[in-house]
Write a protein that holds these residues in place. Structure first.
Motif, PDB file in Angstrom:
ATOM      1  N   TYR A  65      23.261  -6.123  44.187  1.00  8.72           N
ATOM      2  CA  TYR A  65      24.603  -6.021  43.754  1.00  8.72           C
ATOM      3  C   TYR A  65      25.392  -7.475  43.816  1.00  8.72           C
ATOM      4  O   TYR A  65      25.352  -8.026  44.758  1.00  8.72           O
ATOM      5  CB  TYR A  65      25.423  -5.044  44.686  1.00  8.72           C
ATOM      6  CG  TYR A  65      26.939  -4.756  44.272  1.00  8.72           C
ATOM      7  CD1 TYR A  65      27.288  -4.333  43.064  1.00  8.72           C
ATOM      8  CD2 TYR A  65      27.893  -5.182  45.211  1.00  8.72           C
ATOM      9  CE1 TYR A  65      28.776  -4.481  42.456  1.00  8.72           C
ATOM     10  CE2 TYR A  65      29.248  -5.238  44.685  1.00  8.72           C
ATOM     11  CZ  TYR A  65      29.465  -4.753  43.396  1.00  8.72           C
ATOM     12  OH  TYR A  65      30.933  -4.710  43.011  1.00  8.72           O
ATOM     13  N   ASN A  87      38.619   4.430  46.941  1.00  7.45           N
ATOM     14  CA  ASN A  87      38.122   2.978  47.088  1.00  7.45           C
ATOM     15  C   ASN A  87      39.139   2.277  47.346  1.00  7.45           C
ATOM     16  O   ASN A  87      40.338   2.055  46.701  1.00  7.45           O
ATOM     17  CB  ASN A  87      37.717   2.736  45.558  1.00  7.45           C
ATOM     18  CG  ASN A  87      37.538   1.228  45.291  1.00  7.45           C
ATOM     19  OD1 ASN A  87      37.109   0.723  46.194  1.00  7.45           O
ATOM     20  ND2 ASN A  87      37.030   0.866  44.016  1.00  7.45           N
ATOM     21  N   ASP A 130      35.522  -2.692  41.546  1.00  6.81           N
ATOM     22  CA  ASP A 130      34.589  -1.276  41.207  1.00  6.81           C
ATOM     23  C   ASP A 130      33.849  -0.872  42.474  1.00  6.81           C
ATOM     24  O   ASP A 130      33.265  -1.649  42.879  1.00  6.81           O
ATOM     25  CB  ASP A 130      34.003  -1.256  39.999  1.00  6.81           C
ATOM     26  CG  ASP A 130      34.734  -1.202  38.768  1.00  6.81           C
ATOM     27  OD1 ASP A 130      36.169  -1.211  38.713  1.00  6.81           O
ATOM     28  OD2 ASP A 130      34.186  -1.873  37.665  1.00  6.81           O
ATOM     29  N   TYR A 166      30.565   1.673  43.263  1.00  5.75           N
ATOM     30  CA  TYR A 166      29.531   2.310  42.827  1.00  5.75           C
ATOM     31  C   TYR A 166      29.080   3.445  44.101  1.00  5.75           C
ATOM     32  O   TYR A 166      28.771   2.771  45.092  1.00  5.75           O
ATOM     33  CB  TYR A 166      28.497   1.404  42.408  1.00  5.75           C
ATOM     34  CG  TYR A 166      29.095   0.483  41.367  1.00  5.75           C
ATOM     35  CD1 TYR A 166      28.674   1.111  39.831  1.00  5.75           C
ATOM     36  CD2 TYR A 166      29.352  -0.466  41.237  1.00  5.75           C
ATOM     37  CE1 TYR A 166      28.869   0.361  38.765  1.00  5.75           C
ATOM     38  CE2 TYR A 166      29.975  -1.372  40.160  1.00  5.75           C
ATOM     39  CZ  TYR A 166      29.462  -0.937  39.008  1.00  5.75           C
ATOM     40  OH  TYR A 166      30.017  -1.534  37.723  1.00  5.75           O
ATOM     41  N   SER A 211      27.135   7.502  45.016  1.00  2.00           N
ATOM     42  CA  SER A 211      26.658   8.828  44.675  1.00  2.00           C
ATOM     43  C   SER A 211      27.038   9.921  45.683  1.00  2.00           C
ATOM     44  O   SER A 211      27.236   9.574  46.715  1.00  2.00           O
ATOM     45  CB  SER A 211      24.971   8.742  44.603  1.00  2.00           C
ATOM     46  OG  SER A 211      24.496   8.098  43.322  1.00  2.00           O
ATOM     47  N   GLY A 242      24.207  11.715  40.957  1.00  5.61           N
ATOM     48  CA  GLY A 242      23.458  10.721  41.537  1.00  5.61           C
ATOM     49  C   GLY A 242      22.201  11.288  41.759  1.00  5.61           C
ATOM     50  O   GLY A 242      21.858  12.556  41.970  1.00  5.61           O
ATOM     51  N   LEU A 296      22.516  -2.079  41.269  1.00  5.96           N
ATOM     52  CA  LEU A 296      23.426  -1.031  41.600  1.00  5.96           C
ATOM     53  C   LEU A 296      24.178  -0.352  40.363  1.00  5.96           C
ATOM     54  O   LEU A 296      24.241   0.654  40.298  1.00  5.96           O
ATOM     55  CB  LEU A 296      24.382  -1.272  42.639  1.00  5.96           C
ATOM     56  CG  LEU A 296      25.359  -0.326  43.249  1.00  5.96           C
ATOM     57  CD1 LEU A 296      24.420   1.017  43.677  1.00  5.96           C
ATOM     58  CD2 LEU A 296      26.118  -0.493  44.465  1.00  5.96           C
ATOM     59  N   GLU A 297      24.524  -1.575  39.534  1.00  8.61           N
ATOM     60  CA  GLU A 297      25.653  -1.040  38.363  1.00  8.61           C
ATOM     61  C   GLU A 297      24.574  -0.527  37.248  1.00  8.61           C
ATOM     62  O   GLU A 297      25.103   0.222  36.408  1.00  8.61           O
ATOM     63  CB  GLU A 297      26.009  -2.527  37.675  1.00  8.61           C
ATOM     64  CG  GLU A 297      26.780  -3.504  38.720  1.00  8.61           C
ATOM     65  CD  GLU A 297      26.040  -4.307  39.401  1.00  8.61           C
ATOM     66  OE1 GLU A 297      24.791  -4.091  39.921  1.00  8.61           O
ATOM     67  OE2 GLU A 297      26.592  -5.505  39.400  1.00  8.61           O
ATOM     68  N   LYS A 324      21.964   1.696  38.115  1.00  6.28           N
ATOM     69  CA  LYS A 324      21.406   2.774  38.651  1.00  6.28           C
ATOM     70  C   LYS A 324      21.504   4.188  37.808  1.00  6.28           C
ATOM     71  O   LYS A 324      22.766   4.408  37.629  1.00  6.28           O
ATOM     72  CB  LYS A 324      21.740   2.817  40.163  1.00  6.28           C
ATOM     73  CG  LYS A 324      21.158   4.315  40.826  1.00  6.28           C
ATOM     74  CD  LYS A 324      21.299   4.099  42.189  1.00  6.28           C
ATOM     75  CE  LYS A 324      20.864   5.440  43.006  1.00  6.28           C
ATOM     76  NZ  LYS A 324      19.397   5.605  43.022  1.00  6.28           N
ATOM     77  N   ILE A 379      24.665   6.729  38.637  1.00  2.00           N
ATOM     78  CA  ILE A 379      25.789   6.185  39.667  1.00  2.00           C
ATOM     79  C   ILE A 379      27.012   6.653  39.221  1.00  2.00           C
ATOM     80  O   ILE A 379      27.208   6.462  38.069  1.00  2.00           O
ATOM     81  CB  ILE A 379      25.296   4.898  39.579  1.00  2.00           C
ATOM     82  CG1 ILE A 379      26.076   4.264  41.087  1.00  2.00           C
ATOM     83  CG2 ILE A 379      26.026   3.745  38.693  1.00  2.00           C
ATOM     84  CD1 ILE A 379      25.335   4.700  42.476  1.00  2.00           C
ATOM     85  N   GLU A 380      28.122   6.582  40.152  1.00  2.00           N
ATOM     86  CA  GLU A 380      29.325   6.835  39.992  1.00  2.00           C
ATOM     87  C   GLU A 380      30.029   5.707  40.174  1.00  2.00           C
ATOM     88  O   GLU A 380      29.796   4.722  41.001  1.00  2.00           O
ATOM     89  CB  GLU A 380      30.052   8.048  40.788  1.00  2.00           C
ATOM     90  CG  GLU A 380      29.360   9.426  40.530  1.00  2.00           C
ATOM     91  CD  GLU A 380      29.892  10.087  39.439  1.00  2.00           C
ATOM     92  OE1 GLU A 380      31.009  10.823  39.572  1.00  2.00           O
ATOM     93  OE2 GLU A 380      29.195  10.248  38.270  1.00  2.00           O
ATOM     94  N   LYS A 381      31.307   5.419  39.180  1.00  2.00           N
ATOM     95  CA  LYS A 381      32.089   4.260  39.618  1.00  2.00           C
ATOM     96  C   LYS A 381      33.307   4.526  39.547  1.00  2.00           C
ATOM     97  O   LYS A 381      33.765   5.338  38.541  1.00  2.00           O
ATOM     98  CB  LYS A 381      31.697   3.350  38.692  1.00  2.00           C
ATOM     99  CG  LYS A 381      32.466   2.071  38.508  1.00  2.00           C
ATOM    100  CD  LYS A 381      31.957   1.150  37.557  1.00  2.00           C
ATOM    101  CE  LYS A 381      32.510   1.474  36.176  1.00  2.00           C
ATOM    102  NZ  LYS A 381      32.525   0.473  35.139  1.00  2.00           N
TER     103      LYS A 381
END
Length: 292
Positions: A63, A131, A136, A138, A140, A255, A266-267, A269, A272-274
């Protein structure tokens, strides 16, 4: 520490270690619906999967140009003590926050909440991710409750089946070890019924993506007992047990394990949620223990 929620129908038990659901007991029949942790097979009952679901390729990811070693399957939230953040007559909420130890493995600042709500014969579990950072985030998220099967003496695991609310094509992901085989699927069933057997999960979990259904039921051919499981808002639903053990896990995921051809970034994957800085992410599942 174990906490209890109770009404006229159900007793629900939750352990603050990992905010893990440890019991749902029907007070009318005195039957326990949650798997009671036999280390011979599996020493968990309902671990939460955060901030990753499944395994990472080569146990690492990158990342922003930095590589992080991450040797844990299904993240780390399940392996920490969580604190009670709020409590009422019919609910309890836990919080787990980032710390110096987690940031060595996962560089984001967060608050992670799990809230258990008992409403009649329903148990709702709400998940909330905050967050706290300025970039951002990232991640799961997944659930992993294990339900006892068979529930009564004289019955067999093969008496049980899963019934989806809608017709499904039953195409499942193909595993490559702990990873997902890119571009491959296997047809497991078609229609609404997926029968269970002692060797059903001999090759590990069965994972479906974007099912038509948002609800699946655990039923059997010998009596009218059933569990309803609602997982609206989750991209994947997986089912699993250790062959020979008397439970089946229902696992809604946002995820998934890395694909075997992934970049490791990671971005990039899959699944993946963000969420943006200072944003909050919410999901929920609902378990219904039907009266017999």
């Amino acid at each position: 520490m174990e906490y209890t929620l109770k009404n006229n129908f159900l007793e629900v038990r939750v352990n603050s270690f990992g905010s893990e659901l440890t019991g749902i007991r029907d007070l009318k029949t005195n039957e326990e619906y949650v798997w009671q942790k036999d280390p011979k097979f599996w020493a968990k009952s309902s671990p939460v999967l955060f901030p990753f679901v499944g395994a990472l390729k080569d146990n690492k990811y990158s990342y922003q140009g930095k590589t992080y070693d991450f040797p844990f399957k299904h993240g780390f939230a399940r392996d920490y003590e969580h604190k009670v953040s709020d409590k009422g007559e019919n609910f309890i909420e836990f919080i787990f926050s980032s710390n110096e130890e987690t940031k060595k493995l996962y560089p984001f600042d967060f608050n992670f909440y799990m809230k258990y709500i008992l409403d009649g014969r329903k148990v709702k579990i709400e998940y909330r991710v905050e967050n706290l950072g300025n970039e951002d985030m990232y991640f799961s998220l997944g659930a992993h409750p294990a339900f006892t099967a068979p529930l009564k003496d004289g019955m067999d695991y093969s008496d049980y089946y899963l019934e989806f609310e809608k017709e499904e094509n039953g195409d499942a992901k193909v595993l490559n070890g702990a990873l997902i085989a890119a571009g491959k699927t296997e047809n497991i069933f078609s229609g609404k019924i997926l029968k269970l057997s002692k060797d059903r999960f001999i090759n590990d979990a069965i994972i479906f993506e974007k099912t038509n259904s948002n609800v699946v039921y655990l039923k059997n051919t010998k009596n009218d007992r059933k569990i309803g499981f609602e997982y609206d808002g989750f991209r994947y639903i997986a089912f699993w047990n250790v062959p020979g053990a008397e439970y089946v896990c229902f696992e809604p995921w946002n995820g998934i394990s890395d694909f075997d051809n992934c970049s490791g970034k990671l971005e990039e994957k899959v699944g993946i949620e963000k969420i943006a800085k200072k944003e909050t992410y919410k999901r929920a599942i609902e378990i219904t223990i039907f009266e017999v």
